[in-house]
Design an enzyme around this catalytic site. Structure first.
Site, mmCIF file in Angstrom:
data_model
loop_
_atom_site.group_PDB
_atom_site.id
_atom_site.type_symbol
_atom_site.label_atom_id
_atom_site.label_comp_id
_atom_site.label_asym_id
_atom_site.label_seq_id
_atom_site.Cartn_x
_atom_site.Cartn_y
_atom_site.Cartn_z
ATOM 1 N N HIS A 1 0.944 -1.129 -0.100
ATOM 2 C CA HIS A 1 0.282 0.013 -0.092
ATOM 3 C C HIS A 1 0.885 1.291 0.080
ATOM 4 O O HIS A 1 2.009 1.229 -0.166
ATOM 5 C CB HIS A 1 -0.872 0.021 1.247
ATOM 6 C CG HIS A 1 -0.403 -0.274 2.700
ATOM 7 N ND1 HIS A 1 0.598 0.594 3.094
ATOM 8 C CD2 HIS A 1 -0.369 -1.364 3.411
ATOM 9 C CE1 HIS A 1 1.102 0.150 4.292
ATOM 10 N NE2 HIS A 1 0.381 -1.178 4.434
ATOM 11 N N HIS B 1 4.082 1.211 2.276
ATOM 12 C CA HIS B 1 5.126 0.608 1.882
ATOM 13 C C HIS B 1 5.875 1.417 0.640
ATOM 14 O O HIS B 1 7.022 1.604 0.286
ATOM 15 C CB HIS B 1 4.508 -0.857 1.145
ATOM 16 C CG HIS B 1 4.246 -1.639 2.171
ATOM 17 N ND1 HIS B 1 2.721 -2.272 2.186
ATOM 18 C CD2 HIS B 1 4.902 -2.548 3.203
ATOM 19 C CE1 HIS B 1 2.454 -2.967 2.988
ATOM 20 N NE2 HIS B 1 3.693 -3.144 3.814
ATOM 21 N N ASP C 1 5.582 0.432 12.733
ATOM 22 C CA ASP C 1 6.128 -0.844 13.697
ATOM 23 C C ASP C 1 6.995 -0.274 14.486
ATOM 24 O O ASP C 1 8.070 -0.607 14.318
ATOM 25 C CB ASP C 1 6.374 -1.952 12.782
ATOM 26 C CG ASP C 1 5.218 -2.544 12.124
ATOM 27 O OD1 ASP C 1 4.376 -3.157 12.423
ATOM 28 O OD2 ASP C 1 4.999 -1.909 10.796
ATOM 29 N N VAL D 1 2.287 6.437 7.133
ATOM 30 C CA VAL D 1 1.317 7.166 6.295
ATOM 31 C C VAL D 1 -0.259 6.568 6.599
ATOM 32 O O VAL D 1 -0.530 5.440 6.868
ATOM 33 C CB VAL D 1 1.708 6.421 4.826
ATOM 34 C CG1 VAL D 1 0.606 6.973 3.771
ATOM 35 C CG2 VAL D 1 3.055 6.833 4.398
ATOM 36 N N SER E 1 -2.529 -0.318 6.659
ATOM 37 C CA SER E 1 -2.071 -1.793 7.223
ATOM 38 C C SER E 1 -2.457 -2.607 6.186
ATOM 39 O O SER E 1 -3.782 -2.405 5.558
ATOM 40 C CB SER E 1 -2.471 -1.885 8.709
ATOM 41 O OG SER E 1 -2.287 -3.290 8.723
HETATM 42 P P1 AMP Z 1 4.728 -5.235 6.591
HETATM 43 O O1 AMP Z 1 4.375 -5.524 5.071
HETATM 44 O O2 AMP Z 1 3.478 -4.737 7.292
HETATM 45 O O3 AMP Z 1 5.680 -6.144 7.456
HETATM 46 O O4 AMP Z 1 5.578 -3.820 6.642
HETATM 47 C C1 AMP Z 1 6.797 -3.542 5.880
HETATM 48 C C2 AMP Z 1 7.524 -2.172 6.234
HETATM 49 O O5 AMP Z 1 6.374 -1.251 5.971
HETATM 50 C C3 AMP Z 1 7.626 -2.062 7.644
HETATM 51 O O6 AMP Z 1 8.975 -1.431 7.935
HETATM 52 C C4 AMP Z 1 6.327 -1.398 8.174
HETATM 53 O O7 AMP Z 1 6.709 -0.495 9.222
HETATM 54 C C5 AMP Z 1 6.228 -0.385 6.913
HETATM 55 N N1 AMP Z 1 4.874 0.206 6.951
HETATM 56 C C6 AMP Z 1 3.814 -0.660 7.114
HETATM 57 N N2 AMP Z 1 2.546 0.100 7.108
HETATM 58 C C7 AMP Z 1 2.969 1.404 6.967
HETATM 59 C C8 AMP Z 1 2.507 2.827 7.173
HETATM 60 N N3 AMP Z 1 1.174 2.988 7.244
HETATM 61 N N4 AMP Z 1 3.359 3.823 6.968
HETATM 62 C C9 AMP Z 1 4.710 3.660 6.915
HETATM 63 N N5 AMP Z 1 5.128 2.449 6.776
HETATM 64 C C10 AMP Z 1 4.420 1.354 7.092
#
Ligand code: AMP
Length: 295
Positions: A35, A38, A160, A186, A195
């Protein structure tokens, strides 16, 4: 043009030239179903590096047996399109067998890896208390991905926040030659943090999920107005969460940004964090809060 790579060998071969030319390598690890959050990490990585790698891997090690590994959303075509749009050179999409060839695919994955990486202390509270083996899974896969990619800089989201603190500790303690960049959260226009798990929310839960940001805002306002007792701030946040019948809070935390421990008194910037369940869906969010300047 983004090239999708599925094996460690192919990714290493693809990055060999970049390494020979001393090109800076930026890396964004993700679990996919990408999203705009990312995408913001990817954009920053592309802006700051000559070569960029992002990974898409729903790491079974960081899911407890009762958690949502089997239903975790996937859309590799969309992920590829986002990576392409953000200028990522290589999208590493390994399968479980490639990452953990020794693994017997039972349900408790962590029991089957022979080597794992644990960051002590920070991993044991807040998220760690509610998801006991989660961070061990995260630090193991991140250590492995760092060894595969060999990045100069890795990009993680503040979304996170505890994970970000843990990765910084991992890098310090195991002397990885990697800089970490923490990127801002974001959000949707109405304030909900983006998320991949938001897709699980039905209309009512989606509306109710705004309570995370509302609770964080209430805590932040209390601190800005002069509250210095973390207990009082927590109570303010809990009161907001308690007003939402669909929300079951796991925790509310008022912590120092580095140690993630609760200070006795709030005298400098703190991080407010919360985790809330809406039925089977668990969401986390956090924000910084700056106390009123002392006269
Ligand atoms: P994930 O795919 O949920 O493991 O997230 C991958 C990376 O994207 C991690 O470093 C997360 O902290 C970051 N991330 C996930 N959601 C957001 C968001 N809303 N804003 C900024 N970074 C994000």
């Amino acid at each position: 043009m983004t090239q999708q790579v599925s094996t460690i060998k192919d990714l290493r071969a693809a990055l060999a030239t970049a390494r020979q030319q001393h090109a800076s390598i930026g890396f964004v690890p993700t679990m996919g179903y990408l999203h705009a959050g990312h995408a913001s990490l990817m954009k920053r990585a592309s802006t700051e590096n000559q070569t960029t790698v992002a990974s898409v891997f729903a790491n079974p090690l960081q899911f407890a047996p009762e958690e949502d590994l089997a239903t975790y959303p996937r859309d590799i075509e969309k992920d590829l399109a986002i990576a392409r749009q953000e200028g990522i050179d290589y999208l590493f999409v390994p399968d479980v067998e490639e990452m953990y060839p020794q693994m017997d695919t039972g349900t408790n994955y962590l029991q089957h890896v022979l080597t794992s990486v644990t960051v002590n202390k920070i991993s044991s509270f807040w998220e760690g208390q509610h998801r006991p083996s989660h961070f061990k899974g995260v630090t193991t896969v991140v250590a492995k991905l760092f060894n595969i990619v060999g990045p100069c800089t890795a990009y993680f989201g503040e979304k996170d926040f505890q994970q970000l603190a843990l990765i910084k500790q991992l890098i310090r303690d195991l002397s990885y030659d990697v800089s970490v960049v923490g990127c801002p959260i974001v959000r949707e226009p109405d304030g909900l943090a983006l998320s991949s798990r938001n897709i699980y929310l039905n209309t009512e839960a989606r509306e109710a999920a705004l309570v995370l940001k509302a609770a964080l805002d209430a805590g932040k306002t209390a601190i800005e107005k002069g509250a210095t007792d973390p207990g009082v701030v927590s109570k303010t946040m809990h009161a907001v969460l308690a007003d939402e019948p669909l929300a079951t809070p796991d925790y509310v935390a008022v912590v120092c940004p580095d140690s993630l421990q609760t200070p006795k008194t709030i005298t400098s910037e703190v991080r407010l964090m919360t985790a809330v369940r809406f039925g089977a869906t668990r969401l986390i969010d956090n924000c910084a809060a700056q106390p009123k300047p002392q006269r």
